[in-house]
Design a protein around this motif. Structure first.
Motif, mmCIF file in Angstrom:
data_model
loop_
_atom_site.group_PDB
_atom_site.id
_atom_site.type_symbol
_atom_site.label_atom_id
_atom_site.label_comp_id
_atom_site.label_asym_id
_atom_site.label_seq_id
_atom_site.Cartn_x
_atom_site.Cartn_y
_atom_site.Cartn_z
ATOM 1 N N MET A 1 0.833 -1.349 0.092
ATOM 2 C CA MET A 1 0.163 0.062 0.036
ATOM 3 C C MET A 1 0.988 1.191 -0.035
ATOM 4 N N LEU A 2 0.550 2.238 -0.887
ATOM 5 C CA LEU A 2 1.223 3.717 -0.796
ATOM 6 C C LEU A 2 0.220 4.582 -0.642
ATOM 7 N N VAL A 3 0.661 5.441 0.594
ATOM 8 C CA VAL A 3 -0.125 6.631 0.919
ATOM 9 C C VAL A 3 0.649 8.062 0.633
ATOM 10 N N TYR A 4 -0.245 8.801 -0.101
ATOM 11 C CA TYR A 4 0.574 10.135 -0.397
ATOM 12 C C TYR A 4 -0.269 11.187 0.948
ATOM 13 N N VAL A 5 0.834 11.688 1.384
ATOM 14 C CA VAL A 5 0.542 12.740 2.474
ATOM 15 C C VAL A 5 0.900 14.242 2.103
ATOM 16 N N ARG A 6 -0.031 14.765 2.055
ATOM 17 C CA ARG A 6 0.249 16.249 1.492
ATOM 18 C C ARG A 6 0.611 17.269 2.763
ATOM 19 N N GLY A 7 1.909 17.675 2.652
ATOM 20 C CA GLY A 7 2.093 18.272 3.938
ATOM 21 C C GLY A 7 3.426 17.220 4.668
ATOM 22 N N ALA A 8 4.603 17.912 5.327
ATOM 23 C CA ALA A 8 5.485 17.198 5.850
ATOM 24 C C ALA A 8 5.751 17.860 7.086
ATOM 25 N N GLY A 9 4.869 18.714 7.889
ATOM 26 C CA GLY A 9 5.290 19.455 9.005
ATOM 27 C C GLY A 9 5.106 18.492 10.177
ATOM 28 N N ASP A 10 5.022 18.955 11.398
ATOM 29 C CA ASP A 10 5.165 18.116 12.609
ATOM 30 C C ASP A 10 4.059 16.981 12.823
ATOM 31 N N ILE A 11 2.593 17.544 12.474
ATOM 32 C CA ILE A 11 1.610 16.565 12.498
ATOM 33 C C ILE A 11 1.414 15.695 11.413
ATOM 34 N N THR B 1 4.245 14.293 9.999
ATOM 35 C CA THR B 1 5.241 13.511 10.226
ATOM 36 C C THR B 1 4.917 12.462 11.091
ATOM 37 N N GLY B 2 4.312 13.045 12.268
ATOM 38 C CA GLY B 2 3.573 11.898 13.067
ATOM 39 C C GLY B 2 2.703 10.801 12.388
ATOM 40 N N VAL B 3 1.955 11.499 11.655
ATOM 41 C CA VAL B 3 0.790 10.376 11.087
ATOM 42 C C VAL B 3 1.733 9.558 9.919
ATOM 43 N N ALA B 4 2.818 9.927 9.105
ATOM 44 C CA ALA B 4 3.517 9.340 8.237
ATOM 45 C C ALA B 4 4.505 8.535 8.924
ATOM 46 N N ALA B 5 4.960 8.534 9.998
ATOM 47 C CA ALA B 5 5.753 7.839 10.823
ATOM 48 C C ALA B 5 4.915 6.422 11.624
ATOM 49 N N ARG B 6 3.823 6.762 12.040
ATOM 50 C CA ARG B 6 2.835 5.762 12.393
ATOM 51 C C ARG B 6 2.292 4.645 10.999
ATOM 52 N N LEU B 7 2.157 5.211 9.976
ATOM 53 C CA LEU B 7 1.997 4.388 8.920
ATOM 54 C C LEU B 7 3.073 3.663 8.572
ATOM 55 N N VAL B 8 4.229 4.147 8.609
ATOM 56 C CA VAL B 8 5.449 3.536 8.284
ATOM 57 C C VAL B 8 5.686 2.391 9.322
ATOM 58 N N ARG B 9 5.266 2.543 10.424
ATOM 59 C CA ARG B 9 5.736 1.430 11.687
ATOM 60 C C ARG B 9 4.665 0.386 11.257
ATOM 61 N N VAL B 10 3.413 0.572 10.847
ATOM 62 C CA VAL B 10 2.709 -0.510 10.287
ATOM 63 C C VAL B 10 2.807 -1.246 8.884
ATOM 64 N N GLY B 11 4.011 -0.796 8.410
ATOM 65 C CA GLY B 11 4.330 -1.331 6.906
ATOM 66 C C GLY B 11 3.888 -0.471 5.672
ATOM 67 N N VAL B 12 3.194 0.663 5.981
ATOM 68 C CA VAL B 12 2.673 1.225 4.670
ATOM 69 C C VAL B 12 3.870 2.261 4.381
ATOM 70 N N SER B 13 3.995 2.162 2.839
ATOM 71 C CA SER B 13 4.936 3.197 2.022
ATOM 72 C C SER B 13 4.210 4.456 2.147
ATOM 73 N N GLY C 1 14.064 7.519 14.204
ATOM 74 C CA GLY C 1 14.801 6.367 13.280
ATOM 75 C C GLY C 1 14.432 6.208 11.874
ATOM 76 N N ILE C 2 13.421 7.111 11.475
ATOM 77 C CA ILE C 2 12.862 7.027 10.009
ATOM 78 C C ILE C 2 13.509 7.767 9.101
ATOM 79 N N ARG C 3 14.087 7.504 8.017
ATOM 80 C CA ARG C 3 14.985 8.560 7.266
ATOM 81 C C ARG C 3 13.906 9.166 6.084
ATOM 82 N N ALA C 4 14.131 10.310 5.873
ATOM 83 C CA ALA C 4 13.449 10.956 4.805
ATOM 84 C C ALA C 4 14.412 11.509 3.722
ATOM 85 N N ARG C 5 13.970 11.379 2.355
ATOM 86 C CA ARG C 5 15.219 11.970 1.547
ATOM 87 C C ARG C 5 14.196 12.687 0.115
#
Length: 90
Positions: free
Chosen positions: A1-11, A13-25, A56-60
């Motif tokens: 599964m691939l999720v697109y998040v519009r925005g990369a601020g602190d909130i 980032t928290g949403v994206a980090a949680r998704l990554v931890r459960v295996g979502v790209s 512990g999660i890298r962003a490039r």
């Protein structure tokens, strides 16, 4: 599964980090000069620095959407795409 998040601020980032931890790209996008206040804990800093790590999660930074997909499809650690141009709804 691939999720697109519009925005990369602190909130976002928290949403994206949680998704990554459960295996979502995750692919993220933000404006060229983010308005985020809490930059040290946000993936938006990848726009300025090229690459960051938060909890512990890298962003490039990827220059194109195709490059972002290549990064995520390569099976590497989760990476994010933040374009240098402004997003628009048009």
């Amino acid at each position: 599964m691939l999720v697109y998040v519009r925005g990369a601020g602190d909130i976002a980032t928290g949403v994206a980090a949680r998704l990554v931890r459960v295996g979502v790209s995750v692919v993220m996008a933000d404006i060229a000069v983010p308005t985020c206040i809490r930059r040290t804990i946000s993936f938006c800093e990848a726009i300025r620095l090229g690459e960051v790590q938060v909890e512990g999660i890298r962003a490039r930074l990827a220059q194109t959407s195709a490059e972002a997909l290549e990064i995520t499809e390569a099976g590497m650690s989760p990476w994010w795409w933040t374009p240098r141009r402004r997003c628009s709804a048009n």
